[in-house]
Design an enzyme around this catalytic site. Structure first.
Site, PDB file in Angstrom:
ATOM      1  N   TYR A 103     -28.522  -8.814  18.186  1.00 47.81           N
ATOM      2  CA  TYR A 103     -28.383  -9.635  16.979  1.00 47.81           C
ATOM      3  C   TYR A 103     -29.292  -9.109  15.869  1.00 47.81           C
TER       4      TYR A 103
ATOM      5  N   ASN B 130     -36.951 -19.608  11.747  1.00 49.97           N
ATOM      6  CA  ASN B 130     -36.000 -20.500  12.440  1.00 49.97           C
ATOM      7  C   ASN B 130     -35.736 -21.778  11.651  1.00 49.97           C
TER       8      ASN B 130
ATOM      9  N   LYS C 285     -28.462  -7.410  12.187  1.00 46.02           N
ATOM     10  CA  LYS C 285     -28.927  -7.970  10.905  1.00 46.02           C
ATOM     11  C   LYS C 285     -29.765  -6.926  10.159  1.00 46.02           C
TER      12      LYS C 285
ATOM     13  N   ASP D  79     -35.984 -15.870  32.111  1.00 50.43           N
ATOM     14  CA  ASP D  79     -36.230 -15.597  30.689  1.00 50.43           C
ATOM     15  C   ASP D  79     -35.053 -14.867  30.037  1.00 50.43           C
TER      16      ASP D  79
ATOM     17  N   THR E 290     -19.032  -7.934  12.868  1.00 45.98           N
ATOM     18  CA  THR E 290     -19.183  -8.925  11.787  1.00 45.98           C
ATOM     19  C   THR E 290     -20.403  -8.631  10.925  1.00 45.98           C
TER      20      THR E 290
ATOM     21  N   ASP F 261     -14.888 -18.429   5.056  1.00 49.59           N
ATOM     22  CA  ASP F 261     -15.373 -18.503   6.441  1.00 49.59           C
ATOM     23  C   ASP F 261     -14.202 -18.200   7.381  1.00 49.59           C
TER      24      ASP F 261
ATOM     25  N   PRO G  59     -33.035 -26.208  29.938  1.00 51.05           N
ATOM     26  CA  PRO G  59     -33.337 -24.853  30.427  1.00 51.05           C
ATOM     27  C   PRO G  59     -34.352 -24.117  29.554  1.00 51.05           C
TER      28      PRO G  59
ATOM     29  N   THR H 260     -32.874 -12.627   8.375  1.00 45.20           N
ATOM     30  CA  THR H 260     -33.725 -13.336   9.324  1.00 45.20           C
ATOM     31  C   THR H 260     -35.070 -12.632   9.526  1.00 45.20           C
ATOM     32  N   ASP H 261     -36.055 -13.397   9.989  1.00 46.03           N
ATOM     33  CA  ASP H 261     -37.358 -12.785  10.312  1.00 46.03           C
ATOM     34  C   ASP H 261     -37.272 -11.904  11.563  1.00 46.03           C
ATOM     35  N   GLU H 262     -36.179 -12.067  12.343  1.00 47.88           N
ATOM     36  CA  GLU H 262     -36.095 -11.327  13.617  1.00 47.88           C
ATOM     37  C   GLU H 262     -36.001  -9.817  13.420  1.00 47.88           C
TER      38      GLU H 262
ATOM     39  N   HIS I 119     -36.919 -11.046  25.325  1.00 50.21           N
ATOM     40  CA  HIS I 119     -37.301 -12.239  24.559  1.00 50.21           C
ATOM     41  C   HIS I 119     -38.498 -11.967  23.635  1.00 50.21           C
TER      42      HIS I 119
ATOM     43  N   GLU J  31     -22.545 -13.489  12.951  1.00 47.81           N
ATOM     44  CA  GLU J  31     -22.758 -13.961  14.320  1.00 47.81           C
ATOM     45  C   GLU J  31     -24.261 -14.162  14.425  1.00 47.81           C
ATOM     46  N   SER J  32     -24.679 -15.357  14.905  1.00 48.26           N
ATOM     47  CA  SER J  32     -26.095 -15.704  14.725  1.00 48.26           C
ATOM     48  C   SER J  32     -26.869 -16.012  16.008  1.00 48.26           C
TER      49      SER J  32
HETATM   50  P1  NAD Z   1     -23.915 -20.114  12.178  1.00 45.29           P
HETATM   51  O1  NAD Z   1     -23.584 -19.299  13.383  1.00 45.29           O
HETATM   52  O2  NAD Z   1     -24.150 -21.563  12.318  1.00 45.29           O
HETATM   53  O3  NAD Z   1     -22.750 -19.937  11.094  1.00 45.29           O
HETATM   54  C1  NAD Z   1     -22.162 -18.697  10.821  1.00 45.29           C
HETATM   55  C2  NAD Z   1     -20.885 -18.937  10.030  1.00 45.29           C
HETATM   56  O4  NAD Z   1     -20.299 -17.656   9.740  1.00 45.29           O
HETATM   57  C3  NAD Z   1     -19.821 -19.746  10.789  1.00 45.29           C
HETATM   58  O5  NAD Z   1     -19.253 -20.730   9.959  1.00 45.29           O
HETATM   59  C4  NAD Z   1     -18.784 -18.694  11.178  1.00 45.29           C
HETATM   60  O6  NAD Z   1     -17.467 -19.218  11.271  1.00 45.29           O
HETATM   61  C5  NAD Z   1     -18.911 -17.708  10.022  1.00 45.29           C
HETATM   62  N1  NAD Z   1     -18.469 -16.349  10.415  1.00 45.29           N
HETATM   63  C6  NAD Z   1     -18.796 -15.662  11.523  1.00 45.29           C
HETATM   64  N2  NAD Z   1     -18.158 -14.474  11.550  1.00 45.29           N
HETATM   65  C7  NAD Z   1     -17.432 -14.401  10.400  1.00 45.29           C
HETATM   66  C8  NAD Z   1     -16.579 -13.422   9.842  1.00 45.29           C
HETATM   67  N3  NAD Z   1     -16.327 -12.267  10.478  1.00 45.29           N
HETATM   68  N4  NAD Z   1     -16.016 -13.667   8.630  1.00 45.29           N
HETATM   69  C9  NAD Z   1     -16.241 -14.834   7.977  1.00 45.29           C
HETATM   70  N5  NAD Z   1     -17.013 -15.814   8.483  1.00 45.29           N
HETATM   71  C10 NAD Z   1     -17.623 -15.597   9.684  1.00 45.29           C
HETATM   72  O7  NAD Z   1     -25.152 -19.377  11.518  1.00 45.29           O
HETATM   73  P2  NAD Z   1     -26.397 -19.997  10.708  1.00 45.29           P
HETATM   74  O8  NAD Z   1     -27.433 -20.367  11.676  1.00 45.29           O
HETATM   75  O9  NAD Z   1     -25.903 -20.951   9.712  1.00 45.29           O
HETATM   76  O10 NAD Z   1     -26.905 -18.660   9.971  1.00 45.29           O
HETATM   77  C11 NAD Z   1     -26.367 -18.305   8.696  1.00 45.29           C
HETATM   78  C12 NAD Z   1     -27.032 -17.018   8.233  1.00 45.29           C
HETATM   79  O11 NAD Z   1     -28.432 -17.213   8.138  1.00 45.29           O
HETATM   80  C13 NAD Z   1     -26.833 -15.851   9.195  1.00 45.29           C
HETATM   81  O12 NAD Z   1     -26.651 -14.688   8.427  1.00 45.29           O
HETATM   82  C14 NAD Z   1     -28.136 -15.789   9.974  1.00 45.29           C
HETATM   83  O13 NAD Z   1     -28.404 -14.493  10.397  1.00 45.29           O
HETATM   84  C15 NAD Z   1     -29.128 -16.255   8.925  1.00 45.29           C
HETATM   85  N6  NAD Z   1     -30.339 -16.927   9.424  1.00 45.29           N
HETATM   86  C16 NAD Z   1     -30.244 -17.968  10.309  1.00 45.29           C
HETATM   87  C17 NAD Z   1     -31.398 -18.630  10.714  1.00 45.29           C
HETATM   88  C18 NAD Z   1     -31.349 -19.809  11.663  1.00 45.29           C
HETATM   89  O14 NAD Z   1     -32.393 -20.242  12.126  1.00 45.29           O
HETATM   90  N7  NAD Z   1     -30.191 -20.361  11.965  1.00 45.29           N
HETATM   91  C19 NAD Z   1     -32.635 -18.211  10.233  1.00 45.29           C
HETATM   92  C20 NAD Z   1     -32.693 -17.127   9.339  1.00 45.29           C
HETATM   93  C21 NAD Z   1     -31.535 -16.500   8.939  1.00 45.29           C
HETATM   94  O1  DAU Z   2     -35.891 -16.575  13.543  1.00 43.48           O
HETATM   95  C1  DAU Z   2     -34.668 -16.825  12.942  1.00 43.48           C
HETATM   96  C2  DAU Z   2     -33.589 -16.873  14.010  1.00 43.48           C
HETATM   97  O2  DAU Z   2     -33.753 -18.097  14.702  1.00 43.48           O
HETATM   98  C3  DAU Z   2     -32.184 -16.756  13.439  1.00 43.48           C
HETATM   99  O3  DAU Z   2     -32.038 -15.506  12.834  1.00 43.48           O
HETATM  100  C4  DAU Z   2     -31.139 -16.934  14.547  1.00 43.48           C
HETATM  101  O4  DAU Z   2     -29.841 -16.926  13.978  1.00 43.48           O
HETATM  102  C5  DAU Z   2     -31.391 -18.269  15.209  1.00 43.48           C
HETATM  103  O5  DAU Z   2     -30.473 -18.456  16.267  1.00 43.48           O
HETATM  104  C6  DAU Z   2     -32.825 -18.358  15.729  1.00 43.48           C
HETATM  105  O6  DAU Z   2     -33.021 -17.442  16.842  1.00 43.48           O
HETATM  106  P1  DAU Z   2     -33.821 -17.885  18.157  1.00 43.48           P
HETATM  107  O7  DAU Z   2     -33.402 -17.005  19.271  1.00 43.48           O
HETATM  108  O8  DAU Z   2     -35.274 -18.022  17.887  1.00 43.48           O
HETATM  109  O9  DAU Z   2     -33.203 -19.396  18.332  1.00 43.48           O
HETATM  110  P2  DAU Z   2     -32.763 -20.208  19.631  1.00 43.48           P
HETATM  111  O10 DAU Z   2     -32.536 -21.618  19.165  1.00 43.48           O
HETATM  112  O11 DAU Z   2     -31.656 -19.539  20.367  1.00 43.48           O
HETATM  113  O12 DAU Z   2     -34.047 -20.190  20.545  1.00 43.48           O
HETATM  114  C7  DAU Z   2     -35.301 -20.692  20.105  1.00 43.48           C
HETATM  115  C8  DAU Z   2     -36.329 -20.422  21.192  1.00 43.48           C
HETATM  116  O13 DAU Z   2     -36.026 -21.251  22.318  1.00 43.48           O
HETATM  117  C9  DAU Z   2     -36.319 -19.000  21.720  1.00 43.48           C
HETATM  118  O14 DAU Z   2     -37.643 -18.613  22.029  1.00 43.48           O
HETATM  119  C10 DAU Z   2     -35.487 -19.070  22.986  1.00 43.48           C
HETATM  120  C11 DAU Z   2     -35.774 -20.483  23.490  1.00 43.48           C
HETATM  121  N1  DAU Z   2     -34.670 -21.141  24.215  1.00 43.48           N
HETATM  122  C12 DAU Z   2     -33.452 -21.202  23.610  1.00 43.48           C
HETATM  123  C13 DAU Z   2     -32.382 -21.815  24.230  1.00 43.48           C
HETATM  124  C14 DAU Z   2     -31.025 -21.885  23.554  1.00 43.48           C
HETATM  125  C15 DAU Z   2     -34.878 -21.714  25.467  1.00 43.48           C
HETATM  126  O15 DAU Z   2     -35.999 -21.686  26.011  1.00 43.48           O
HETATM  127  N2  DAU Z   2     -33.821 -22.323  26.081  1.00 43.48           N
HETATM  128  C16 DAU Z   2     -32.570 -22.387  25.523  1.00 43.48           C
HETATM  129  O16 DAU Z   2     -31.633 -22.934  26.168  1.00 43.48           O
END
Ligand code: NAD
Ligand code: DAU
Length: 380
Positions: free
Chosen positions: A186, A215, A190, A316, A105, A38, A241, A138-140, A320, A89-90
């Site tokens: 993003y 998510n 991906k 918004d 990244t 990491d 917000p 991700t599903d996105e 979005h 980057e997520s």
């Molecule tokens: P996160 O942002 O919490 O964690 C990402 C990690 O990657 C961090 O520890 C960061 O330090 C590390 N990282 C970032 N850039 C790097 C680099 N250049 N080299 C090495 N390490 C690096 O993310 P998360 O929410 O845990 O998501 C993890 C994975 O799952 C991602 O690939 C994301 O796209 C995918 N994913 C996330 C969700 C979600 O809801 N969070 C859903 C579906 C898929």
């Molecule tokens: O679907 C999987 C994805 O889910 C992952 O790939 C991403 O890494 C993860 O961040 C997440 O993306 P979203 O954009 O859906 O997650 P987020 O928590 O940022 O936002 C969830 C929903 O809430 C989205 O519709 C935006 C809204 N939102 C978010 C924030 C941070 C708000 O209304 N207010 C906020 O302040």
């Protein structure tokens, strides 16, 4: 070096989902050596792994996946035979402000990791036998679904953990065969990384698997994402917000259920396949936010309705996506995976965790979490 049955590289293990995957593998498979690689960006926090950091089958390496020379060195030195790639980057909002970091990244980082693995595995006599590059996506990448049932209808699909709120807000679901149509920087990054992973399979015969999950929510999520941010704000009486009208729909899965799916797919998934991961659990943002408010208020002893006034509709998010909804029937029928937690149980557990771990949250919001670990690994 100890002789382990397998040497598995997990990237992004200091992040939200990664720490749950690392913990599961370290505890469940003492015969595997787990290397957590990491970069410790703002999203990486080694405090998330304090409980397992001294286990003999665990090692942390601070490195950047986009550094090809480092990826070559690490994969060779640790004789890596399996990779679970989560580093990325997520956060969508950050990608809107700074798309280049996401391309670097998520695209170049994934490509560097693929190339380093390919070179090492092809140099072995057994080549790709017993190897796997498992890419977490991700599903996105599928884009946005329409909100054809804005009031919600009974969802046509169930799991054994389906909750009473079991709604679908449209008739379409993302399938493994759904055409990619990413909208945010993003999701575009991906999608590109997913294509590179599949190209390495199709071109070089590299054993790969891609999964696309909905998510995630649960402990240790960075408080820029909706659920931890809002729990923390409600606790502190700060504004919530809500983007736009709060009508966007997301499909939520407890993070440990995602980690269990990753374990199952890593061991039993079919090479070159794609699996969608999700629990048929759609929620409109505003309904979810009301659940969070009720739960936090109850658990901190506030009368019901105390924090309702914190809801604050704001401009918004650009571009979005309206609705995400995963069809995970392939994973359920082929590998027998099901979510274990009902959403109501998962949210209760999650809110309790953030309330019980106020210090963890405070160290993040004050920036202390980074100072401590950045100093410890300042040689890299
Ligand atoms: P996160 O942002 O919490 O964690 C990402 C990690 O990657 C961090 O520890 C960061 O330090 C590390 N990282 C970032 N850039 C790097 C680099 N250049 N080299 C090495 N390490 C690096 O993310 P998360 O929410 O845990 O998501 C993890 C994975 O799952 C991602 O690939 C994301 O796209 C995918 N994913 C996330 C969700 C979600 O809801 N969070 C859903 C579906 C898929
Ligand atoms: O679907 C999987 C994805 O889910 C992952 O790939 C991403 O890494 C993860 O961040 C997440 O993306 P979203 O954009 O859906 O997650 P987020 O928590 O940022 O936002 C969830 C929903 O809430 C989205 O519709 C935006 C809204 N939102 C978010 C924030 C941070 C708000 O209304 N207010 C906020 O302040």
């Amino acid at each position: 070096m100890d002789n382990f049955k397998r040497n598995i590289l997990i990237t992004g293990g200091a992040g939200f989902i990664g720490n749950h995957v690392v913990r599961l593998f370290v505890n469940k498979y003492p015969e595997y050596r787990i290397i957590n690689l990491d970069k410790l960006t703002y999203a990486g926090n080694l405090e998330n792994l304090e409980d397992i950091k001294c286990q003999r089958n665990y090692k942390f390496i601070k490195a950047d996946i986009a550094d090809l020379a480092e990826m070559r060195r690490i994969i060779t030195e640790y004789r890596i035979d399996g990779i679970i790639h989560l580093a990325a980057e997520s956060h969508v909002d950050r990608s809107i402000k700074d798309p280049f970091t996401f391309a670097r990244t998520n695209v170049m980082g994934t490509l560097s990791l693929l190339q380093a693995a390919r070179e090492y595995w092809e140099s072995q006599t057994e080549r790709y036998e017993g190897k796997l590059f498992y890419h977490i996506s991700t599903d996105e990448v599928y884009g946005a679904l329409e909100l054809t049932n804005p009031e919600g209808i009974e969802s046509p699909f169930k799991t054994s953990a389906s909750s009473e709120h079991h709604q679908a807000y449209g008739t379409e679901f993302f399938l493994e065969t759904t055409k990619y149509n990413p909208h945010s920087p993003y999701s575009a990054s991906k999608a590109s990384s997913d294509h590179f992973v599949r190209a390495y399979h199709d071109t070089y015969g590299m054993p790969t698997i891609v999964t696309n999950c909905s998510n995630n929510y649960g402990p240790y999520q960075f408080p820029e994402k909706l659920i931890p941010l809002f729990i923390n704000n409600i606790r502190q009486g700060k504004a919530l917000p809500v983007y736009g009208k709060g009508e966007n729909v997301r499909d939520w899965l407890y993070v440990e259920d995602h980690a269990r799916a990753i374990d199952l797919i890593f061991h039993k998934g079919k090479v070159s396949e794609t699996y969608n991961i999700g629990g048929f659990n759609e929620w409109k943002n505003i309904d979810l936010i009301k659940v969070l408010i009720r739960t936090v208020d109850r658990l901190i002893g506030n009368p019901e309705g105390t924090s309702d006034h914190l809801i604050s509709y704001v401009t918004d998010r650009m571009g979005h996506d309206m609705r995400y909804a995963i069809d995970s029937r392939k994973l359920q029928s082929e590998l027998g995976w099901e979510p274990s937690l009902q959403f109501e149980e998962g949210i209760e557990k999650t809110v309790r965790w953030y309330l019980d771990n106020e210090e963890w949250m405070n160290r993040i919001t004050s920036g202390d979490y980074q100072r401590y670990y950045q100093e410890m690994y300042s040689d890299r």
